[in-house]
Design a protein around this motif. Structure first.
Motif, mmCIF file in Angstrom:
data_model
loop_
_atom_site.group_PDB
_atom_site.id
_atom_site.type_symbol
_atom_site.label_atom_id
_atom_site.label_comp_id
_atom_site.label_asym_id
_atom_site.label_seq_id
_atom_site.Cartn_x
_atom_site.Cartn_y
_atom_site.Cartn_z
ATOM 1 N N ARG A 124 17.716 10.493 -9.239
ATOM 2 C CA ARG A 124 18.065 9.539 -8.189
ATOM 3 C C ARG A 124 19.531 9.628 -7.796
ATOM 4 O O ARG A 124 19.879 9.645 -6.610
ATOM 5 C CB ARG A 124 17.723 8.137 -8.684
ATOM 6 N N ASP A 125 20.422 9.714 -8.796
ATOM 7 C CA ASP A 125 21.853 9.716 -8.478
ATOM 8 C C ASP A 125 22.304 11.016 -7.814
ATOM 9 O O ASP A 125 23.332 11.046 -7.137
ATOM 10 C CB ASP A 125 22.712 9.403 -9.705
ATOM 11 N N GLN A 126 21.518 12.091 -7.975
ATOM 12 C CA GLN A 126 21.859 13.331 -7.270
ATOM 13 C C GLN A 126 21.674 13.190 -5.762
ATOM 14 O O GLN A 126 22.324 13.907 -4.989
ATOM 15 C CB GLN A 126 21.023 14.496 -7.808
ATOM 16 N N LEU A 127 20.815 12.279 -5.344
ATOM 17 C CA LEU A 127 20.669 12.014 -3.918
ATOM 18 C C LEU A 127 21.961 11.444 -3.349
ATOM 19 O O LEU A 127 22.395 11.801 -2.252
ATOM 20 C CB LEU A 127 19.526 11.026 -3.667
ATOM 21 N N TYR A 128 22.586 10.543 -4.094
ATOM 22 C CA TYR A 128 23.761 9.829 -3.592
ATOM 23 C C TYR A 128 24.951 10.761 -3.355
ATOM 24 O O TYR A 128 25.771 10.510 -2.456
ATOM 25 C CB TYR A 128 24.187 8.735 -4.572
ATOM 26 N N ILE A 129 25.053 11.814 -4.155
ATOM 27 C CA ILE A 129 26.216 12.696 -4.041
ATOM 28 C C ILE A 129 25.884 13.998 -3.318
ATOM 29 O O ILE A 129 26.675 14.951 -3.335
ATOM 30 C CB ILE A 129 26.811 13.007 -5.437
ATOM 31 N N ALA A 130 24.722 14.032 -2.667
ATOM 32 C CA ALA A 130 24.335 15.225 -1.909
ATOM 33 C C ALA A 130 25.186 15.360 -0.650
ATOM 34 O O ALA A 130 25.705 14.377 -0.108
ATOM 35 C CB ALA A 130 22.860 15.128 -1.532
ATOM 36 N N ASP A 131 25.332 16.589 -0.192
ATOM 37 C CA ASP A 131 25.996 16.823 1.090
ATOM 38 C C ASP A 131 25.072 16.444 2.249
ATOM 39 O O ASP A 131 25.525 15.944 3.276
ATOM 40 C CB ASP A 131 26.396 18.291 1.219
ATOM 41 N N GLU A 132 23.797 16.712 2.065
ATOM 42 C CA GLU A 132 22.794 16.396 3.081
ATOM 43 C C GLU A 132 21.466 16.100 2.378
ATOM 44 O O GLU A 132 21.186 16.648 1.308
ATOM 45 C CB GLU A 132 22.573 17.574 4.046
ATOM 46 N N VAL A 133 20.660 15.260 2.985
ATOM 47 C CA VAL A 133 19.293 15.035 2.539
ATOM 48 C C VAL A 133 18.412 14.997 3.786
ATOM 49 O O VAL A 133 18.782 14.372 4.784
ATOM 50 C CB VAL A 133 19.134 13.707 1.757
ATOM 51 N N PHE A 134 17.278 15.694 3.745
ATOM 52 C CA PHE A 134 16.345 15.600 4.862
ATOM 53 C C PHE A 134 14.919 15.576 4.341
ATOM 54 O O PHE A 134 14.636 15.985 3.212
ATOM 55 C CB PHE A 134 16.552 16.734 5.877
ATOM 56 N N VAL A 135 14.034 15.038 5.168
ATOM 57 C CA VAL A 135 12.628 14.924 4.793
ATOM 58 C C VAL A 135 11.780 15.588 5.867
ATOM 59 O O VAL A 135 12.231 15.803 7.002
ATOM 60 C CB VAL A 135 12.207 13.451 4.612
ATOM 61 N N CYS A 136 10.530 15.892 5.508
ATOM 62 C CA CYS A 136 9.673 16.575 6.476
ATOM 63 C C CYS A 136 8.207 16.247 6.239
ATOM 64 O O CYS A 136 7.782 15.927 5.123
ATOM 65 C CB CYS A 136 9.886 18.087 6.408
ATOM 66 N N GLY A 137 7.443 16.337 7.309
ATOM 67 C CA GLY A 137 6.005 16.153 7.262
ATOM 68 C C GLY A 137 5.451 16.416 8.648
ATOM 69 O O GLY A 137 6.186 16.428 9.629
ATOM 70 N N SER A 138 4.152 16.627 8.747
ATOM 71 C CA SER A 138 3.564 16.911 10.059
ATOM 72 C C SER A 138 3.807 15.781 11.041
ATOM 73 O O SER A 138 4.089 16.010 12.222
ATOM 74 C CB SER A 138 2.059 17.167 9.917
ATOM 75 N N ALA A 139 3.692 14.533 10.583
ATOM 76 C CA ALA A 139 3.915 13.392 11.472
ATOM 77 C C ALA A 139 5.401 13.196 11.752
ATOM 78 O O ALA A 139 5.810 12.999 12.894
ATOM 79 C CB ALA A 139 3.321 12.129 10.865
ATOM 80 N N ALA A 140 6.223 13.267 10.707
ATOM 81 C CA ALA A 140 7.660 13.002 10.850
ATOM 82 C C ALA A 140 8.442 14.191 11.370
ATOM 83 O O ALA A 140 9.540 14.031 11.907
ATOM 84 C CB ALA A 140 8.237 12.572 9.500
ATOM 85 N N GLU A 141 7.916 15.410 11.182
ATOM 86 C CA GLU A 141 8.601 16.663 11.491
ATOM 87 C C GLU A 141 9.775 16.845 10.523
ATOM 88 O O GLU A 141 9.591 16.728 9.322
ATOM 89 C CB GLU A 141 8.979 16.723 12.971
ATOM 90 N N CYS A 142 10.998 17.101 11.004
ATOM 91 C CA CYS A 142 12.151 17.319 10.117
ATOM 92 C C CYS A 142 13.241 16.326 10.483
ATOM 93 O O CYS A 142 13.780 16.376 11.596
ATOM 94 C CB CYS A 142 12.655 18.754 10.251
ATOM 95 N N VAL A 143 13.565 15.418 9.553
ATOM 96 C CA VAL A 143 14.433 14.280 9.854
ATOM 97 C C VAL A 143 15.522 14.143 8.792
ATOM 98 O O VAL A 143 15.235 14.147 7.590
ATOM 99 C CB VAL A 143 13.606 12.976 9.904
ATOM 100 N N PRO A 144 16.787 14.000 9.198
ATOM 101 C CA PRO A 144 17.862 13.774 8.214
ATOM 102 C C PRO A 144 17.881 12.329 7.718
ATOM 103 O O PRO A 144 17.471 11.411 8.422
ATOM 104 C CB PRO A 144 19.130 14.090 9.000
ATOM 105 N N LEU A 145 18.369 12.147 6.496
ATOM 106 C CA LEU A 145 18.632 10.818 5.943
ATOM 107 C C LEU A 145 20.142 10.621 5.923
ATOM 108 O O LEU A 145 20.851 11.416 5.307
ATOM 109 C CB LEU A 145 18.069 10.679 4.525
ATOM 110 N N TRP A 146 20.611 9.582 6.597
ATOM 111 C CA TRP A 146 22.055 9.374 6.627
ATOM 112 C C TRP A 146 22.512 8.313 5.635
ATOM 113 O O TRP A 146 23.696 8.205 5.337
ATOM 114 C CB TRP A 146 22.524 9.046 8.040
#
Length: 306
Positions: free
Chosen positions: A242-264
């Motif tokens: 979980r804490d590796q998410l907080y210090i990431a340079d970028e995080v993004f998610v994907c799925g057929s419905a969502a496509e490719c979306v960044p998390l800010w």
């Protein structure tokens, strides 16, 4: 979002949408033992094309096998053909497609072998699942209080209808808390996936993603891994805390419905620059080119409706 369509393909024939009904005493309705897919059709320079249709149809069959269906009413080729037919019949250029294998039985017992699998396929026009601004601005997420299903409780490699009660609990909780999406940890406490998307983490130029042990083997996930690898990025599948998410340079998610979306933002912590990083943008743009038939290198992923 609009669910309007003229026809639904139901058990071998096209039926007017309002007539595409099933009986209330339906095994899948009562027990959540159906299997489904989420597929998209996109407008391209050569006309409407369904993205990775056969892979989705095969996963539908695999989900039924994992669930324990002993027989299926249609072959892979017949499911592909029916999916193309329902898009063509509705005249859509771009749409979301929902095949659903469900069970009909003379009683409501708990034995799969007493039920008969049946198939319906619907299509409707549907924009970005996470909202029209999500692709550009990104979304806010939090770590859900709900754990992703254990693989020996509900099979996590299958898109089984009942599995999504887990996702709905998490999604609803997050939205009520003011977030756009929930990130679910696996039973060991590592990052699993979102309620309907796989997740990627960028750090020091490398892209990390959870292994497939407890997550759905997403077709969009596989697409992005292929695209990113061919762009020269290193993809590493390993447990993510979980804490590796907080210090990431970028995080993004994907799925057929969502496509490719960044998390800010995650758990009120801004991720990177807070506006989607350069690696996410490159992959997102390459994905958009592939699904819209603008890159011949990925032409094999398109099934034209015509």
């Amino acid at each position: 979002m609009s669910l309007e369509s003229k026809y639904i393909w139901l058990n071998g024939k096209l039926v007017e949408t309002e007539k595409a009904t099933i009986h209330f005493l339906n095994t899948s309705l009562h027990y959540g033992v159906g299997a489904f897919e989420g597929i998209r059709c996109y407008d391209t320079p050569k006309g409407p094309a369904i993205f990775r249709l056969t892979e989705h149809s095969q996963r539908l069959i695999n989900s039924a096998k994992v669930m324990g269906f002993n027989t299926l009413p249609y072959s892979l080729q017949e499911i592909d053909r029916a999916t193309l037919d329902v898009v063509a019949a509705n005249g859509f250029k771009e749409c979301y497609i929902r095949p659903l294998l469900y069970l009909s039985a003379p009683n409501l017992g708990l034995n799969l072998d007493t039920a008969t699998p049946q198939l319906g396929i619907a299509a409707w026009e549907w924009g970005s699942y996470l909202g029209p601004e999500a692709l550009e601005k990104g979304i806010r997420a939090n770590i859900s209080s709900f754990t992703r299903l254990h693989p020996n409780v509900n099979m996590t490699k299958a898109k089984i209808t009942g599995n999504y009660a887990n996702s709905m609990l998490a999604k609803t909780e997050s939205v009520r808390l003011g977030f756009d999406e929930a990130i679910m940890l696996d039973p060991q406490g590592y990052v699993g996936e979102c309620t309907g998307e796989n997740i990627f983490v960028v750090r020091d130029g490398k892209i990390y993603t959870p292994p497939t042990t407890t997550i759905l083997e997403g077709i969009t996930r596989d697409t992005l891994i292929t695209i990113a690898t061919e762009m020269g990025f290193e993809i590493i599948e390993q447990p993510i805390s979980r804490d590796q998410l907080y210090i990431a340079d970028e995080v993004f998610v994907c799925g057929s419905a969502a496509e490719c979306v960044p998390l800010w933002e995650i758990d009120h912590r801004v991720i990177g620059s807070g506006q989607g990083g350069p690696i996410t943008r490159k992959i997102q743009q390459a994905y958009q080119a592939a699904i819209h038939g603008q890159n011949d290198a990925y032409a094999q992923w398109l099934h034209y409706v015509s």
